[in-house]
Design a protein around this motif. Structure first.
Motif, PDB file in Angstrom:
ATOM      1  N   ARG A  12       0.833  -1.201   0.000  1.00 24.44           N
ATOM      2  CA  ARG A  12       0.000   0.000   0.000  1.00 24.44           C
ATOM      3  C   ARG A  12       0.870   1.256   0.000  1.00 24.44           C
ATOM      4  O   ARG A  12       0.592   2.221  -0.703  1.00 24.44           O
ATOM      5  CB  ARG A  12      -0.925  -0.001   1.209  1.00 24.44           C
ATOM      6  CG  ARG A  12      -1.868   1.189   1.242  1.00 24.44           C
ATOM      7  CD  ARG A  12      -2.823   1.095   2.400  1.00 24.44           C
ATOM      8  NE  ARG A  12      -3.862   0.124   2.164  1.00 24.44           N
ATOM      9  CZ  ARG A  12      -5.017   0.410   1.575  1.00 24.44           C
ATOM     10  NH1 ARG A  12      -5.262   1.637   1.150  1.00 24.44           N
ATOM     11  NH2 ARG A  12      -5.927  -0.515   1.408  1.00 24.44           N
ATOM     12  N   ARG A  13       1.938   1.235   0.768  1.00 21.05           N
ATOM     13  CA  ARG A  13       2.859   2.365   0.813  1.00 21.05           C
ATOM     14  C   ARG A  13       3.503   2.589  -0.554  1.00 21.05           C
ATOM     15  O   ARG A  13       3.589   3.717  -1.037  1.00 21.05           O
ATOM     16  CB  ARG A  13       3.935   2.094   1.864  1.00 21.05           C
ATOM     17  CG  ARG A  13       4.972   3.204   1.978  1.00 21.05           C
ATOM     18  CD  ARG A  13       6.238   2.708   2.616  1.00 21.05           C
ATOM     19  NE  ARG A  13       6.854   1.674   1.792  1.00 21.05           N
ATOM     20  CZ  ARG A  13       7.586   0.689   2.263  1.00 21.05           C
ATOM     21  NH1 ARG A  13       7.773   0.548   3.561  1.00 21.05           N
ATOM     22  NH2 ARG A  13       8.128  -0.195   1.452  1.00 21.05           N
ATOM     23  N   ASP A  14       3.943   1.514  -1.195  1.00 20.30           N
ATOM     24  CA  ASP A  14       4.610   1.633  -2.491  1.00 20.30           C
ATOM     25  C   ASP A  14       3.653   2.061  -3.596  1.00 20.30           C
ATOM     26  O   ASP A  14       4.047   2.774  -4.518  1.00 20.30           O
ATOM     27  CB  ASP A  14       5.288   0.316  -2.858  1.00 20.30           C
ATOM     28  CG  ASP A  14       6.445  -0.010  -1.922  1.00 20.30           C
ATOM     29  OD1 ASP A  14       6.899   0.906  -1.208  1.00 20.30           O
ATOM     30  OD2 ASP A  14       6.878  -1.174  -1.899  1.00 20.30           O
ATOM     31  N   HIS A  19       4.088   7.565  -8.178  1.00 20.87           N
ATOM     32  CA  HIS A  19       4.167   8.747  -9.033  1.00 20.87           C
ATOM     33  C   HIS A  19       5.379   9.608  -8.723  1.00 20.87           C
ATOM     34  O   HIS A  19       5.617  10.589  -9.404  1.00 20.87           O
ATOM     35  CB  HIS A  19       2.892   9.572  -8.901  1.00 20.87           C
ATOM     36  CG  HIS A  19       1.666   8.779  -9.210  1.00 20.87           C
ATOM     37  ND1 HIS A  19       1.368   8.329 -10.466  1.00 20.87           N
ATOM     38  CD2 HIS A  19       0.678   8.324  -8.421  1.00 20.87           C
ATOM     39  CE1 HIS A  19       0.240   7.638 -10.449  1.00 20.87           C
ATOM     40  NE2 HIS A  19      -0.202   7.619  -9.201  1.00 20.87           N
ATOM     41  N   TYR A  20       6.131   9.269  -7.690  1.00 24.43           N
ATOM     42  CA  TYR A  20       7.327  10.044  -7.340  1.00 24.43           C
ATOM     43  C   TYR A  20       8.503   9.468  -8.095  1.00 24.43           C
ATOM     44  O   TYR A  20       9.200   8.582  -7.613  1.00 24.43           O
ATOM     45  CB  TYR A  20       7.603   9.988  -5.837  1.00 24.43           C
ATOM     46  CG  TYR A  20       6.485  10.463  -4.966  1.00 24.43           C
ATOM     47  CD1 TYR A  20       5.656  11.490  -5.378  1.00 24.43           C
ATOM     48  CD2 TYR A  20       6.251   9.900  -3.738  1.00 24.43           C
ATOM     49  CE1 TYR A  20       4.632  11.932  -4.577  1.00 24.43           C
ATOM     50  CE2 TYR A  20       5.229  10.344  -2.921  1.00 24.43           C
ATOM     51  CZ  TYR A  20       4.419  11.358  -3.348  1.00 24.43           C
ATOM     52  OH  TYR A  20       3.418  11.803  -2.548  1.00 24.43           O
ATOM     53  N   LYS A  21       8.739   9.947  -9.301  1.00 26.08           N
ATOM     54  CA  LYS A  21       9.856   9.437 -10.077  1.00 26.08           C
ATOM     55  C   LYS A  21      10.538  10.584 -10.802  1.00 26.08           C
ATOM     56  O   LYS A  21       9.926  11.615 -11.080  1.00 26.08           O
ATOM     57  CB  LYS A  21       9.419   8.352 -11.046  1.00 26.08           C
ATOM     58  CG  LYS A  21       8.282   8.723 -11.963  1.00 26.08           C
ATOM     59  CD  LYS A  21       7.859   7.531 -12.778  1.00 26.08           C
ATOM     60  CE  LYS A  21       6.453   7.233 -12.423  1.00 26.08           C
ATOM     61  NZ  LYS A  21       5.731   6.242 -12.984  1.00 26.08           N
TER      62      LYS A  21
END
Length: 60
Positions: A12-14, A19-21
């Motif tokens: 769930r965390r991942d 979208h953080y890339k």
């Protein structure tokens, strides 16, 4: 202060962080000399930007 009632699983965390890339910078060819240049930047080789001389590289 708020405390979590349940553990957030790694899946769930991942999923939240997908979208953080980092974005790959766009590279173009200089219209004057043909070397690789980042968009909206002066050419580091010849000093031209959008067909006009921005920095005189011969003086440096």
């Amino acid at each position: 202060m708020a405390h979590p009632k349940h553990k957030v699983s790694s899946t769930r965390r991942d999923k939240r962080r997908t979208h953080y890339k980092a974005a790959i910078p766009t590279i173009a060819a200089c219209g004057n000399c043909g070397s690789a240049v980042l968009y909206h930047r002066v050419c580091p080789e010849c000093g031209f930007y959008r067909g006009k001389l921005a920095i005189d590289k011969k003086a440096e």
